[in-house]
Design a protein around this motif. Structure first.
Motif, PDB file in Angstrom:
ATOM      1  N   PHE A 197     -34.436 -17.650 -18.898  1.00 23.14           N
ATOM      2  CA  PHE A 197     -33.256 -16.776 -18.977  1.00 23.14           C
ATOM      3  C   PHE A 197     -33.254 -15.930 -20.267  1.00 23.14           C
ATOM      4  CE2 PHE A 197     -32.265 -20.097 -15.958  1.00 23.14           C
ATOM      5  CZ  PHE A 197     -31.841 -19.325 -14.887  1.00 23.14           C
ATOM      6  N   ASP A 198     -34.352 -15.237 -20.485  1.00 19.94           N
ATOM      7  CA  ASP A 198     -34.426 -14.264 -21.585  1.00 19.94           C
ATOM      8  C   ASP A 198     -34.109 -14.851 -22.947  1.00 19.94           C
ATOM      9  OD1 ASP A 198     -35.094 -12.085 -19.954  1.00 19.94           O
ATOM     10  OD2 ASP A 198     -33.005 -11.858 -19.339  1.00 19.94           O
ATOM     11  N   GLY A 199     -34.437 -16.108 -23.141  1.00 21.00           N
ATOM     12  CA  GLY A 199     -34.230 -16.727 -24.448  1.00 21.00           C
ATOM     13  C   GLY A 199     -32.852 -17.337 -24.638  1.00 21.00           C
ATOM     14  N   VAL A 200     -32.015 -17.254 -23.610  1.00 23.68           N
ATOM     15  CA  VAL A 200     -30.658 -17.811 -23.742  1.00 23.68           C
ATOM     16  C   VAL A 200     -30.560 -19.106 -22.940  1.00 23.68           C
ATOM     17  CG1 VAL A 200     -28.198 -17.410 -23.270  1.00 23.68           C
ATOM     18  CG2 VAL A 200     -29.655 -15.516 -24.007  1.00 23.68           C
ATOM     19  N   ASP A 201     -30.023 -20.135 -23.545  1.00 26.48           N
ATOM     20  CA  ASP A 201     -29.743 -21.365 -22.807  1.00 26.48           C
ATOM     21  C   ASP A 201     -28.540 -21.071 -21.902  1.00 26.48           C
ATOM     22  OD1 ASP A 201     -28.550 -23.749 -21.970  1.00 26.48           O
ATOM     23  OD2 ASP A 201     -29.268 -24.843 -23.722  1.00 26.48           O
TER      24      ASP A 201
END
Ligand code: GLN
Length: 307
Positions: A212-216
């Protein structure tokens, strides 16, 4: 989609393969693993997880750790990391030393053993291996939501005793001036990161930020920038399975990382993370049953990034 039914179906798809492949024997404690074990887990954007077989059983993550220490090292040293390690596929076994001599101690990519050693060195930086190791553990605990994740010290010790290959690599890289800490310090962190014990469920959760693009997506925390997540995925796709990476991309078509314990982590961008574990390996060192399971999963879902 009924995800629980999906992984149960994949579990029956691989039934006939269970027990095949060769358990790694160069690390004595790993040689005792039961090749019939098979676990699988899926973690999704909303935090839901689905587990089948031995998916709750802990095993050592071995070179899956390379992915997480890479994310942390990039956080600390940013693009300066690429002065020390490249990003081209190696096309050679995980602990190959041949290319290293030709390329003057600069490992091909961070997902080879020599590359992971260089990443460990950068992660230690000037603060010492204990602090770096504690940071990595804390990272894995936070990302997976499992505060009891720890290191299997008996495996770390077994690996260190049988570690002539990795010791050679570390000293070889150091001889070219590409380590800033003593090789034994670097090796100590390396063996310990490889000996972190986690289950399939915990690994799938820990990898979610990469999907997810570096997002948790569960906690809403920014773990790394979108471009960094994309680049780690690119490295996993091109170099995550040693000299077997092309075959894995061909059969599964997902960014992934294989480890000698029989674990595989696979990222499904914008969907979630799948982890599998089965100790019997193919000739290139990827879990034989694990790769078949991911192949079947992708056939059933259409999750390949190549659509
Ligand atoms: N700890 C293992 C080693 O260095 C990791 C290798 C792997 O998982 N491929 O030999």
């Amino acid at each position: 989609m009924d995800y629980q039914a999906l992984i149960e179906d994949v579990l029956s798809d691989v039934h006939a393969y269970r027990g095949t492949g060769k358990v790694a024997s160069y690390i004595p404690v790993l040689a005792q693993a039961d090749p019939h074990k098979f676990g699988m887990a899926i973690a999704l954007e909303d935090g839901s997880t689905f587990v089948a077989g031995d998916g709750e059983e802990a095993f050592t993550i071995q070179s899956l750790s390379y992915v997480f220490s890479l994310a942390l090292a990039l956080h600390h040293v940013k693009s300066a990391l690429w002065n020390h390690v490249g990003r081209e596929p190696a096309g050679s076994p995980v602990n190959s030393i041949i290319q290293l001599e030709i390329e003057k101690g600069k490992p091909r990519n961070p997902l080879t053993s020599s590359g992971a050693l260089v990443v460990c060195d950068q992660l230690i930086g000037r603060r010492g291996r204990e602090e770096a190791c504690a940071e990595l553990l804390e990272f894995l605990r936070t990302r997976s939501g499992a505060s009891d994740i720890g290191i299997d010290e008996s495996i770390a010790m077994s690996e260190s005793r049988a570690g002539a290959f990795n010791r050679s690599l570390a000293h070889f890289v150091a001889a070219f001036g590409n380590l800033s800490n003593p090789p034994e310090e670097v090796l100590s962190l390396y063996y310990r990161q490889c000996s972190v014990a986690m289950s399939c469920r915990q690994l799938a959760q820990a990898g979610l930020f990469l999907a997810f693009d570096g997002v948790d997506p569960v906690k809403g925390e920014v773990v790394c920038t979108p471009s960094r997540a994309r680049r780690i995925n690119a490295l996993m796709l091109t170099s995550g399975h040693y000299d077997n990476s092309g075959d894995f991309a061909f059969r599964v078509g997902l960014p992934g990382k294989s480890a000698v314990s029989g674990a595989i982590l696979a990222i499904v961008p914008r969907v979630g993370v799948v982890s599998v574990w089965s100790p019997g390996l193919n000739d290139a060192g990827t879990s034989l049953v694990g790769a078949v399971a991911l192949e079947r999963l992708v056939e059933r879902t259409g999750w390949s990034i190549f659509v």
